[in-house]
Scaffold this motif. Sequence first.
Motif: not given
Length: 128
Positions: A28-57
Amino acid sequence: AIHRRARESAAIPNLHSRTSVRRFLLRTIRLSQVMIACRDSVPVGYAALHNGWLDQLYIHPDHHRLGIGTALLAWARRDAPGLRLYCFAHNARARAFYGSHGGRILSEGDGSDNEEGLPDLLIGFPET
């Protein structure tokens, strides 16, 4: 951990081993745009966008209702006008979240098109 815990908290079955999920997320990271949300430098969420589709949130359940999902969805909508996604029909929390941000149900599926076999909804957002 974010992926698995978020799915568990929404009563979505985790059908795959941790190793398989890691491989899927690396792809997913290789094929999509990915945004990772962090709090205090620790990942707590993520979203993956691919061809206009939100594949993961996914947001770790310990970090729900803190604006993280709203920020990730806003990022996806900026990058993909007319964003679409699938959501499991039984996931009332996700349905309410997307609805509160302008998402509308475009169609309903019976689960025959997803590996979980759960009824799902196609949700779309108007272009802004």
